[in-house]
Design an enzyme around this catalytic site. Structure first.
Site, PDB file in Angstrom:
ATOM      1  N   ASP A  44       0.827  -1.203   0.000  1.00 11.20           N
ATOM      2  CA  ASP A  44       0.000   0.000   0.000  1.00 11.20           C
ATOM      3  C   ASP A  44       0.862   1.254   0.000  1.00 11.20           C
ATOM      4  O   ASP A  44       0.454   2.299  -0.513  1.00 11.20           O
ATOM      5  CB  ASP A  44      -0.933   0.004   1.216  1.00 11.20           C
ATOM      6  CG  ASP A  44      -2.130   0.927   1.018  1.00 11.20           C
ATOM      7  OD1 ASP A  44      -2.792   0.819  -0.033  1.00 11.20           O
ATOM      8  OD2 ASP A  44      -2.405   1.757   1.901  1.00 11.20           O
ATOM      9  N   CYS A 135     -11.210   3.883  -3.499  1.00  6.30           N
ATOM     10  CA  CYS A 135     -10.161   3.944  -2.485  1.00  6.30           C
ATOM     11  C   CYS A 135     -10.455   5.024  -1.454  1.00  6.30           C
ATOM     12  O   CYS A 135     -10.644   4.744  -0.273  1.00  6.30           O
ATOM     13  CB  CYS A 135      -8.807   4.194  -3.142  1.00  6.30           C
ATOM     14  SG  CYS A 135      -7.450   4.305  -1.942  1.00  6.30           S
ATOM     15  N   TYR A 139     -12.393   3.578   1.886  1.00  4.79           N
ATOM     16  CA  TYR A 139     -11.657   3.392   3.135  1.00  4.79           C
ATOM     17  C   TYR A 139     -12.387   4.055   4.301  1.00  4.79           C
ATOM     18  O   TYR A 139     -12.384   3.540   5.419  1.00  4.79           O
ATOM     19  CB  TYR A 139     -10.245   3.962   3.004  1.00  4.79           C
ATOM     20  CG  TYR A 139      -9.207   2.940   2.606  1.00  4.79           C
ATOM     21  CD1 TYR A 139      -9.449   2.061   1.545  1.00  4.79           C
ATOM     22  CD2 TYR A 139      -7.998   2.846   3.259  1.00  4.79           C
ATOM     23  CE1 TYR A 139      -8.508   1.122   1.173  1.00  4.79           C
ATOM     24  CE2 TYR A 139      -7.050   1.901   2.895  1.00  4.79           C
ATOM     25  CZ  TYR A 139      -7.307   1.037   1.848  1.00  4.79           C
ATOM     26  OH  TYR A 139      -6.367   0.095   1.482  1.00  4.79           O
ATOM     27  N   TYR A 166      -8.245   5.957   9.743  1.00  4.88           N
ATOM     28  CA  TYR A 166      -9.218   6.109   8.669  1.00  4.88           C
ATOM     29  C   TYR A 166     -10.644   6.381   9.175  1.00  4.88           C
ATOM     30  O   TYR A 166     -11.463   6.924   8.428  1.00  4.88           O
ATOM     31  CB  TYR A 166      -9.194   4.876   7.764  1.00  4.88           C
ATOM     32  CG  TYR A 166      -7.922   4.794   6.956  1.00  4.88           C
ATOM     33  CD1 TYR A 166      -7.726   5.620   5.850  1.00  4.88           C
ATOM     34  CD2 TYR A 166      -6.888   3.940   7.322  1.00  4.88           C
ATOM     35  CE1 TYR A 166      -6.557   5.570   5.119  1.00  4.88           C
ATOM     36  CE2 TYR A 166      -5.704   3.890   6.594  1.00  4.88           C
ATOM     37  CZ  TYR A 166      -5.544   4.704   5.499  1.00  4.88           C
ATOM     38  OH  TYR A 166      -4.361   4.668   4.786  1.00  4.88           O
ATOM     39  N   GLU A 209      -9.729  -3.139  -6.010  1.00  2.44           N
ATOM     40  CA  GLU A 209      -9.541  -2.911  -4.573  1.00  2.44           C
ATOM     41  C   GLU A 209      -9.714  -4.222  -3.811  1.00  2.44           C
ATOM     42  O   GLU A 209      -8.933  -4.538  -2.909  1.00  2.44           O
ATOM     43  CB  GLU A 209     -10.547  -1.878  -4.056  1.00  2.44           C
ATOM     44  CG  GLU A 209     -10.108  -0.426  -4.183  1.00  2.44           C
ATOM     45  CD  GLU A 209      -9.089  -0.021  -3.133  1.00  2.44           C
ATOM     46  OE1 GLU A 209      -8.562  -0.904  -2.425  1.00  2.44           O
ATOM     47  OE2 GLU A 209      -8.791   1.177  -3.034  1.00  2.44           O
TER      48      GLU A 209
END
Length: 227
Positions: A44, A135, A139, A166, A209
């Site tokens: 990542d 993304c 998230y 997040y 993803e």
């Protein structure tokens, strides 16, 4: 229904496979093998380098100064905030930023980032933002769900820092702004004739993803089998 909600509805199967992948559930209760998380986090980091390029492309693709500033803010969030979390967590394993940059990129990471960049190169800013949306917005949704779980913030959960990052206000605001900007662009440029094309981009980016989670999940299982 907003443009983003229409995308999610059209890609409901792909979205569920991504946002409810077993990898994410393992983050919530701390059961995810460390090997899986480590493989994910290192890849990542490489992913974020390429995503930063995508946001730089968004600056170039922007038709207005306001759009340029929005894209520049996203670029800064990656380079100055999000990547720092990865560096901090990887430092616990003795990995420096230089070490991370030398790791061979996984095929899943390359497939996803190349797809996003290609969507941006071939299309306009809206097409690029649709490819980025799973993304940046996904998230935030995943972390909010995980943070509500019983053991998400337990001291024994090694992944509580990731979840808190997040699920926290700063990232949630980034995601909310990205969603609002996507809907704004759609109001301006998403004709009915284009919606099928944009939905296809969103579905593919979401599928990629899920493949990213699956890549790390398989690594965790592989390491466990070797023990």
């Amino acid at each position: 229904m907003s443009f983003f909600e229409r995308l999610k509805t059209a890609a409901s199967v792909e979205w569920r496979a991504y946002t409810e992948h077993p990898f994410t559930n393992g983050l919530a209760d701390g059961s995810l093998p460390q090997a899986a998380f480590r493989h994910y986090l290192v890849q990542d980091y490489l992913f974020l380098i390429e995503f930063a390029r995508a946001y730089a492309l968004a600056v170039y693709k922007s038709p207005s100064l306001a759009d340029m500033r929005e894209a520049a803010a996203g670029l800064s969030a990656i380079l100055d905030v999000e990547m720092n979390l990865h560096v901090k967590l990887c430092a616990d394993w003795g990995l420096s930023p230089a070490d991370l940059e030398q790791v061979p990129p996984a095929a899943e990471m390359l497939a996803y980032t190349r797809y996003v960049l290609d969507a941006g190169m071939r299309g306009d800013l809206l097409a690029l933002k649709v490819a980025l949306a799973p993304c940046v917005i996904g998230y935030a949704e995943i972390a909010t769900r995980l943070a509500s779980r019983t053991h998400a913030d337990a001291a024994t959960n090694a992944y509580r820092i990731w979840i808190a990052e997040y699920a926290g206000v700063p990232y949630q605001e980034v995601a909310a702004k990205a969603r609002a900007h996507l809907d704004h662009l759609a109001d301006l440029y998403a004709t009915p004739a284009r919606e099928a094309e944009l939905t296809a981009i969103f579905k593919e980016a979401t599928r990629l993803e899920a493949d990213f989670w699956e890549m790390a999940w398989r690594e965790g299982q592989r390491v466990a089998e070797l023990r």
